[in-house]
Design a protein around this motif. Structure first.
Motif, PDB file in Angstrom:
ATOM      1  N   ILE A 271      37.608  32.557  11.912  1.00 43.54           N
ATOM      2  CA  ILE A 271      38.414  32.880  13.093  1.00 43.54           C
ATOM      3  C   ILE A 271      37.892  34.163  13.743  1.00 43.54           C
ATOM      4  N   ARG A 272      37.561  35.155  12.933  1.00 42.09           N
ATOM      5  CA  ARG A 272      36.993  36.396  13.491  1.00 42.09           C
ATOM      6  C   ARG A 272      35.736  36.091  14.304  1.00 42.09           C
ATOM      7  N   LYS A 273      34.894  35.220  13.774  1.00 39.60           N
ATOM      8  CA  LYS A 273      33.644  34.866  14.462  1.00 39.60           C
ATOM      9  C   LYS A 273      33.946  34.160  15.787  1.00 39.60           C
ATOM     10  N   MET A 274      34.912  33.226  15.782  1.00 37.32           N
ATOM     11  CA  MET A 274      35.257  32.509  17.010  1.00 37.32           C
ATOM     12  C   MET A 274      35.816  33.454  18.076  1.00 37.32           C
ATOM     13  N   ILE A 275      36.611  34.442  17.643  1.00 37.10           N
ATOM     14  CA  ILE A 275      37.155  35.403  18.608  1.00 37.10           C
ATOM     15  C   ILE A 275      36.023  36.209  19.248  1.00 37.10           C
ATOM     16  N   LEU A 276      35.073  36.652  18.433  1.00 39.36           N
ATOM     17  CA  LEU A 276      33.930  37.397  18.962  1.00 39.36           C
ATOM     18  C   LEU A 276      33.123  36.543  19.934  1.00 39.36           C
ATOM     19  N   GLU A 277      32.940  35.272  19.588  1.00 36.97           N
ATOM     20  CA  GLU A 277      32.205  34.361  20.477  1.00 36.97           C
ATOM     21  C   GLU A 277      32.947  34.175  21.804  1.00 36.97           C
ATOM     22  N   THR A 278      34.281  34.155  21.737  1.00 35.20           N
ATOM     23  CA  THR A 278      35.091  34.024  22.957  1.00 35.20           C
ATOM     24  C   THR A 278      34.916  35.258  23.838  1.00 35.20           C
ATOM     25  N   LEU A 279      34.972  36.433  23.220  1.00 32.39           N
ATOM     26  CA  LEU A 279      34.764  37.671  23.972  1.00 32.39           C
ATOM     27  C   LEU A 279      33.364  37.710  24.582  1.00 32.39           C
ATOM     28  N   LEU A 280      32.388  37.253  23.829  1.00 37.66           N
ATOM     29  CA  LEU A 280      31.007  37.217  24.322  1.00 37.66           C
ATOM     30  C   LEU A 280      30.886  36.299  25.533  1.00 37.66           C
ATOM     31  N   LEU A 281      31.575  35.156  25.491  1.00 35.09           N
ATOM     32  CA  LEU A 281      31.571  34.239  26.631  1.00 35.09           C
ATOM     33  C   LEU A 281      32.193  34.905  27.865  1.00 35.09           C
ATOM     34  N   LEU A 282      33.227  35.707  27.647  1.00 35.17           N
ATOM     35  CA  LEU A 282      33.901  36.371  28.772  1.00 35.17           C
ATOM     36  C   LEU A 282      33.044  37.465  29.418  1.00 35.17           C
ATOM     37  N   THR A 283      31.962  37.854  28.738  1.00 33.12           N
ATOM     38  CA  THR A 283      31.047  38.844  29.325  1.00 33.12           C
ATOM     39  C   THR A 283      29.907  38.174  30.085  1.00 33.12           C
ATOM     40  N   ALA A 284      29.986  36.858  30.249  1.00 34.61           N
ATOM     41  CA  ALA A 284      28.893  36.136  30.929  1.00 34.61           C
ATOM     42  C   ALA A 284      28.808  36.510  32.404  1.00 34.61           C
ATOM     43  N   THR A 285      29.943  36.872  33.013  1.00 35.33           N
ATOM     44  CA  THR A 285      29.938  37.232  34.436  1.00 35.33           C
ATOM     45  C   THR A 285      30.065  38.749  34.589  1.00 35.33           C
ATOM     46  N   VAL A 323      25.918  43.957  24.950  1.00 30.67           N
ATOM     47  CA  VAL A 323      26.299  43.605  26.324  1.00 30.67           C
ATOM     48  C   VAL A 323      27.218  44.673  26.913  1.00 30.67           C
ATOM     49  N   LEU A 324      28.144  45.196  26.101  1.00 26.69           N
ATOM     50  CA  LEU A 324      29.126  46.161  26.598  1.00 26.69           C
ATOM     51  C   LEU A 324      28.500  47.511  26.954  1.00 26.69           C
ATOM     52  N   ILE A 325      27.509  47.933  26.189  1.00 27.32           N
ATOM     53  CA  ILE A 325      26.948  49.271  26.429  1.00 27.32           C
ATOM     54  C   ILE A 325      25.567  49.214  27.083  1.00 27.32           C
ATOM     55  N   GLY A 326      25.040  47.994  27.259  1.00 24.88           N
ATOM     56  CA  GLY A 326      23.707  47.847  27.854  1.00 24.88           C
ATOM     57  C   GLY A 326      23.728  47.938  29.371  1.00 24.88           C
ATOM     58  N   ASP A 327      22.534  47.931  29.957  1.00 26.64           N
ATOM     59  CA  ASP A 327      22.405  47.962  31.417  1.00 26.64           C
ATOM     60  C   ASP A 327      22.770  46.602  32.001  1.00 26.64           C
ATOM     61  N   GLU A 328      23.218  46.616  33.245  1.00 24.37           N
ATOM     62  CA  GLU A 328      23.538  45.374  33.947  1.00 24.37           C
ATOM     63  C   GLU A 328      22.258  44.587  34.245  1.00 24.37           C
ATOM     64  N   PRO A 329      22.322  43.249  34.160  1.00 24.34           N
ATOM     65  CA  PRO A 329      21.158  42.430  34.527  1.00 24.34           C
ATOM     66  C   PRO A 329      20.777  42.668  35.989  1.00 24.34           C
ATOM     67  N   GLU A 330      19.504  42.410  36.296  1.00 26.87           N
ATOM     68  CA  GLU A 330      19.042  42.613  37.666  1.00 26.87           C
ATOM     69  C   GLU A 330      19.721  41.636  38.623  1.00 26.87           C
ATOM     70  N   GLU A 331      19.625  41.947  39.909  1.00 32.65           N
ATOM     71  CA  GLU A 331      20.283  41.148  40.934  1.00 32.65           C
ATOM     72  C   GLU A 331      19.838  39.687  40.863  1.00 32.65           C
ATOM     73  N   GLY A 332      20.810  38.790  40.988  1.00 26.44           N
ATOM     74  CA  GLY A 332      20.519  37.357  40.908  1.00 26.44           C
ATOM     75  C   GLY A 332      20.674  36.792  39.506  1.00 26.44           C
ATOM     76  N   MET A 333      20.853  37.681  38.511  1.00 24.56           N
ATOM     77  CA  MET A 333      20.988  37.223  37.119  1.00 24.56           C
ATOM     78  C   MET A 333      22.312  37.698  36.510  1.00 24.56           C
ATOM     79  N   GLU A 334      23.271  38.052  37.418  1.00 30.46           N
ATOM     80  CA  GLU A 334      24.533  38.611  36.924  1.00 30.46           C
ATOM     81  C   GLU A 334      25.333  37.627  36.080  1.00 30.46           C
ATOM     82  N   ASN A 335      25.264  36.320  36.426  1.00 30.86           N
ATOM     83  CA  ASN A 335      25.987  35.304  35.644  1.00 30.86           C
ATOM     84  C   ASN A 335      25.057  34.772  34.566  1.00 30.86           C
TER      85      ASN A 335
END
Length: 395
Positions: A271-285, A323-335
């Protein structure tokens, strides 16, 4: 002595008939239950479809003991994916299961939930389950969610395995669309079950459903908005008693601020792993990443990573932190879900993932061996102390 084929013929022809004497039927269904308990028995029953059909028909037998044995046997059979088509199509088992599931006085509803959960694991039969669920006059996804969310709907059954059933159904876009319908408030009804202490099965089923829904990135902003507010329900199970700074606390959602010293984390690693995967999916945009950063998710993940001992879960947490502390992807690759990865790069990433998985397996195996060694040492120490006590008593 009768051969297997002769025994099967006798069972099909005489012993598994509804009109057969109850004591004879009882012995026959006990035999079927025994066969279904192992792989060879399931393989044999697969070669005798009429026997499986007869067993399913006796799930409605007037004798509770006979019906119960048949339900148990079908649970075992439904755990074998090679028997799914036989159970769903030739035995036509689904209408019977759905009719009994909506009966609040049916005593074997937990068995029904387990069978449905088994049958819906793989996409092909999952589609059949969803199709029949929607066609059944007394059922449908709204009724399924209502049963799941109604406390003591059936006082003789917990219905916890409706959680994995919902999770399996959300493999399919039709089920996800229903859960994500903004006019129905279905997701909002499910969120409290991420902290349902009574049942790991129910809790895991809901988290699996949420994770599957988060593959549809077009709904991320809505899920993270005040209309749903999914974030606290995902973070609370991962948050611990560690003391954060005032600045970190004030940036967190209110429910996660200044947690008590006895705050416990989700005990189940899957369950812990699934929650982390859910949070990771929410950082896709980009919007999702910014909201998680603004809501100070990083301090929670930082402390969680220090606490987590499972390498495979720690690896997912590390990806989220990057993903949380890294740089933002370049323009056109935000999603990140829409980024097209070249085949050669995808192949290299796949190889890297395989290597990482192998390394994690080695780490887990080493940890397992260390635990076993420590347990052996502790047992030997206990035995030595007991022997000393005995020798002192004798003296």
């Amino acid at each position: 002595m009768l051969s297997d084929s002769e025994s099967a013929e006798l069972l099909e022809t005489f012993f598994l008939k509804p009109e057969t004497r109850p004591d004879v039927k009882g012995h026959a269904t006990e035999y079927i239950l025994g066969l279904s308990a192992n792989r060879d028995g399931c393989r044999f029953l697969r070669s005798k479809p009429d026997m499986v059909v007869a067993t399913v028909s006796l799930m409605s037998d007037p004798s509770f003991a006979i019906a119960k044995d048949c339900y148990h046997a079908v649970i075992n059979l439904s755990a074998d994916p090679t028997l799914h088509e036989l159970l769903v199509k030739r035995c036509d088992i689904l209408p019977l299961l759905f009719r009994n599931l909506v009966d609040p006085n049916f005593q074997l509803s937990d068995k029904i939930c387990t069978i449905l959960s088994n049958l819906s694991r793989h996409k092909n039969t999952c589609r059949s389950v969803l199709k029949l669920l929607e066609e059944e006059a007394t059922m449908g996804l709204p009724k399924l969610v209502e049963i799941f969310c109604t406390k003591d709907f059936n006082k003789m059954a917990s219905l916890h395995y409706l959680g994995p059933l919902l999770s399996n159904l959300t493999q399919l876009p039709e089920a996800r669309h229903f859960l994500l319908d903004r006019d129905r408030c279905v997701i909002q009804r499910l969120l409290p079950y991420t902290q349902y202490e009574t049942s790991t099965v129910r809790r895991g089923g809901v988290v699996g459903s949420l994770r599957n829904c988060c593959f549809d990135h077009t709904h991320h902003e809505w899920l993270l908005s005040d209309a749903v507010d999914i974030l606290p329900f995902l973070l609370l199970p991962l948050a611990g008693p560690e003391e954060l700074t005032d600045e970190e606390n004030e940036g967190l959602p209110v429910d996660l601020q200044y947690l008590s010293e006895d705050k416990k984390r989700e005990p189940d690693p899957d369950i812990r792993k699934m929650i982390l995967e859910t949070l990771l999916l929410l950082t896709a945009t980009k919007a999702g990443r910014q909201l998680l950063q603004n809501k100070k998710v990083y301090p929670i993940m930082r402390e969680f990573h220090r606490w987590e001992k499972e390498p495979r879960i720690g690896a997912v947490c590390e990806k989220l932190i990057q993903v949380l502390i890294g740089d933002e992807p370049e323009e056109g690759m935000e999603n990140l879900m829409e980024v097209k990865i070249p085949d050669d790069v995808a192949e290299k990433l796949k190889e890297a993932d395989c290597r990482e998985e192998e390394e994690m397996k080695k780490e887990e195996e080493e940890m397992r061996k260390e635990k076993e060694e420590r347990r052996t040492e502790e047992e030997e120490e206990e035995r030595r102390k007991e022997e000393e006590k005995i020798s002192v008593t004798d003296g």
